[in-house]
Structure formats: structure tokens, C-alpha cells
Scaffold this motif. Structure first.
Motif, PDB file in Angstrom:
ATOM      1  N   TYR A  98       7.753 -27.500  18.187  1.00 10.91           N
ATOM      2  CA  TYR A  98       8.471 -27.518  19.445  1.00 10.91           C
ATOM      3  C   TYR A  98       7.847 -26.462  20.358  1.00 10.91           C
ATOM      4  CZ  TYR A  98      11.947 -29.872  16.518  1.00 10.91           C
ATOM      5  OH  TYR A  98      12.585 -30.735  15.656  1.00 10.91           O
ATOM      6  N   LYS A 149      10.657 -26.723  28.968  1.00  9.77           N
ATOM      7  CA  LYS A 149      11.501 -27.189  27.862  1.00  9.77           C
ATOM      8  C   LYS A 149      12.372 -26.015  27.424  1.00  9.77           C
ATOM      9  CE  LYS A 149       8.039 -30.474  26.182  1.00  9.77           C
ATOM     10  NZ  LYS A 149       7.169 -30.869  25.039  1.00  9.77           N
ATOM     11  N   ILE A 164      16.547 -28.552  23.249  1.00 11.47           N
ATOM     12  CA  ILE A 164      15.641 -29.104  22.240  1.00 11.47           C
ATOM     13  C   ILE A 164      16.357 -29.217  20.902  1.00 11.47           C
ATOM     14  CG2 ILE A 164      13.595 -28.585  20.849  1.00 11.47           C
ATOM     15  CD1 ILE A 164      12.242 -27.559  23.306  1.00 11.47           C
TER      16      ILE A 164
END
Length: 379
Positions: A71, A107, A112
Motif C-alpha cells: 500500500y 491515498k 485504505i
């Protein structure tokens, strides 16, 4: 994102330079008759434009049999942002200033999860405030910004605060725990036990800050929207061989689930050895289930200047929370991090491991393990 940055820079250019051109156009021509006017003292201001880029890469083991990720995120530990600071620069004891900070998240960690790896970009106002006051009587901040009770930002003396603050769930708050019996993702996220988004962190408020009293003591207090208010007292002192920091804060009705929250922080660092201890303890009142939630975090750190480019920091921490979401539940976290500073480039790089565990009579959850690599550049 590039268009937004260009627009912001254009606004700053107009604000800083076009205003001088407009004033110049109002100066009368030398051939005209000019009536002498009394000279006026126009306040002079300084303008400081700065920013930070903070990117992190995280791998996750949630018990599902394989690693999740990587991520790539704009960390919430100290988010990527642009900042404009304006303040008067004369020698007057009166102060007037403004602070604007815009957070930029391609992000964001809170968005997430294992099921959502590519959320939409987020642009948020982190500060938009005016400050005025007197160096003898204190200062008043009006607008969006940090609350009086947000003291933990200043109490971590381990040297890795940029990469991993004492709020241990902030870096990965959107991840879901897996159910131990079915192996499927549950509805419980890290944020539910390790980081409460309803806390009074950044909000619209009116805040008073006293000047520094008694060589290190300061009080703060503020009123926010929806009947919320908070107050804090701090004592930060640097001695010949030690740094010492302590504070106590209280938040009234920080979220619908909490009637109040008290936090106490105590930290110390030995200059010669670089060894530090940073700690927090919190106790909350709730609106349901009659439980008594509390938690603590303790972090041991060492910061050494082993090479000329910047300091190297190591830190190990442990946190324990009880009755956070349900009565008789327990949440644990263990983390170990290392961070290297490159002072000449205003650049930090860090890496670390963290484990989250939840024990609850209502649900059986697998632990989550994360491995993080991050970089911070300040300009």
C-alpha cells in the motif's frame, strides 16, 4: 494535483507581488499638485511558504495466508502539506498573524483497506486561522487548527516522531481484522480500537494560549463547535543534561461515544546518551455500557549522531487499552522503528514493524502485522 498546486502558487504570487503593483499605480503623477499628508506607519509582515512530502509503503499480514499490499500512502503521521505563515515583523509586543495549511493525500491511510487499495485523492484544510495577542498576556487563535489538548505532537522525544507518533494506529487505521473462526474480514478496523477519529484534533475553534510562565509552564483552553471544549496545561523544560516534558489535557464530549477524555503525558531525554522515555496515559468517560475505558503507551528510544549527515534513532513501544469498544476487551500494540535523518537535505527515511492485537468477548480477531518504509522531505 498539479493544477491545484499551480492555482495555489498563482494566488500566492498575486497576494505577495500584485498588491505592491496596485499600490504603485495609486501614486500621483509628479506633475500634479499633491497635498502633503501625515506619514502613516504601515504594519510590515513576513511571509513564509513551506511544505512537506511524506510517502510511506506498507506490507500487511492479517492472517489470511498471504501478504497484502504494498500500500502506497501519504502518511497521516505528519501529512504531506503546503503551508503559508504570515506574521508581523516589527518590534511591537502586539502580534498579528495567519496560518494556512492544506493537506494533500493521493491515498489516505484511513481510506485504505484490504478491499480498497486505491481510494480517491483527498485535499483537506488542516489549518486556516488568525492569531492575535500580546507577548505579555497571551494569544488567541480563531479558525480551523489544532486544539488545546493536542499536546502529544510535542511530547515524543524518541527522534522518530515524524514517522510514528505515539498515536499508534494512525499509520494504518483503515485496515480490517480477520475473524479467527471464519478467516474472513470482519467489520472491525484498527481505527475502532487504536485511533478515535472523533477526538478533538483538528477542528473549528477559538483557542487561548498563555505566554510561557515560570520558565516552562503554559496553559491553553478552547471552545469548538457542537458544545465541545478542551483545556491543557504543560511544562516543558530543558536542563543542562535533560529535556523534560509533561502535560495534562481534558476534552469535553470529543465524540458521540465519549463524554470526556483526560490525557497525561510525561517524557524525558538524556542529552549525552540520547536515551529517552516517552509516555501517555488516557482515561475516558462513555455514554453507553457503563464501561471505563483507559489506555497507556510507553516508548523507549535512543538517538545518536553516528555520522556527520544526521542523527540515527531507534525506538521500541508498547501500548495497552482496556474497555475501548466493549466492556472487558483489550487492545495491544508493539512496535519497533529506526529512522535516519539527512539534515543537509531536510530528508528522513525510516522503517519499522508493528503488531496489533485485540482480545474481546464479543468477537475473536486475528492479529495484524505491518511492515512500513517511509520517506519525509521538508521544504
Amino acid at each position: 494535483m498539479m493544477k491545484f498546486t499551480q492555482v495555489l502558487l498563482a494566488i500566492l504570487y498575486l497576494f505577495l507581488f500584485e498588491s505592491e503593483m496596485l499600490l504603485a499605480s495609486e501614486v500621483p503623477d509628479s506633475t500634479e499638485v499633491v497635498t502633503p499628508q501625515k506619514e502613516m506607519n504601515v504594519p510590515k509582515f513576513t511571509y513564509q511558504f513551506s511544505g512537506r512530502i511524506h510517502k510511506s509503503l506498507m506490507m500487511v499480514n492479517d492472517g489470511g495466508g498471504s501478504l497484502e499490499g504494498p500500500y502506497v500512502m501519504d502518511s497521516d503521521q505528519s501529512p504531506s502539506r503546503l503551508k503559508l505563515l504570515v506574521q508581523n515583523k516589527d518590534s511591537s509586543p502586539f502580534f498579528l498573524g495567519a496560518n494556512i495549511e492544506v493537506g494533500l493525500h493521493s491515498k489516505r491511510p484511513s481510506h485504505i483497506s484490504q478491499e480498497q487499495t486505491n481510494p480517491e485523492p483527498v485535499i483537506r484544510i488542516m489549518a486556516s486561522e488568525l492569531t492575535f495577542g500580546h507577548e505579555k498576556y497571551g494569544y488567541i487563535d480563531i479558525g480551523i487548527g489544532l486544539t488545546s489538548s493536542t499536546m502529544f505532537l510535542e511530547t515524543d522525544l524518541s527522534g522518530i516522531a515524524n514517522s510514528n507518533l505515539l498515536i499508534v494506529g494512525l499509520a494504518s487505521q483503515g485496515l480490517y481484522f480477520r475473524d479467527r473462526e471464519t478467516g474472513e474480514l470482519s467489520d472491525t478496523q484498527i481505527v475502532d480500537y487504536y485511533y478515535t477519529t472523533g477526538r478533538m484534533l483538528i477542528t473549528d475553534r477559538v483557542r487561548y494560549r498563555s505566554p510561557i510562565l515560570f520558565d516552562g509552564f503554559q496553559i491553553q483552553g478552547g471552545v469548538a463547535t457542537d458544545g465541545k471544549w478542551d483545556a491543557a496545561a504543560r511544562y516543558f523544560k530543558t536542563y543542562e543534561k535533560w529535556d523534560f516534558r509533561s502535560y495534562i489535557s481534558y476534552e469535553h464530549a470529543p465524540s458521540p461515544a465519549f463524554t470526556g477524555r483526560m490525557v497525561v503525558g510525561v517524557s524525558g531525554k538524556h542529552h549525552a546518551s540520547g536515551v529517552s522515555v516517552s509516555s501517555l496515559f488516557s482515561n475516558g468517560g462513555v455514554t453507553e455500557n457503563y464501561r471505563k475505558p483507559y489506555a497507556y503507551t510507553i516508548r523507549l528510544g535512543i538517538e545518536k549522531n553516528w555520522w556527520k549527515y544526521g542523527s540515527t534513532s531507534f525506538a521500541f513501544d508498547y501500548s495497552d487499552g482496556r474497555n475501548i469498544r466493549n466492556a472487558y476487551d483489550k487492545a495491544e500494540s508493539i512496535g519497533a522503528f529506526v529512522q535516519q535523518k539527512v539534515t543537509s537535505l531536510n530528508f528522513d527515511v525510516y522503517a519499522g514493524l508493528r503488531t496489533y492485537k485485540v482480545y474481546s468477548p464479543q468477537e475473536k480477531l486475528m492479529p495484524i502485522q505491518t511492515a512500513t518504509l517511509g520517506m519525509v522531505f521538508v521544504f
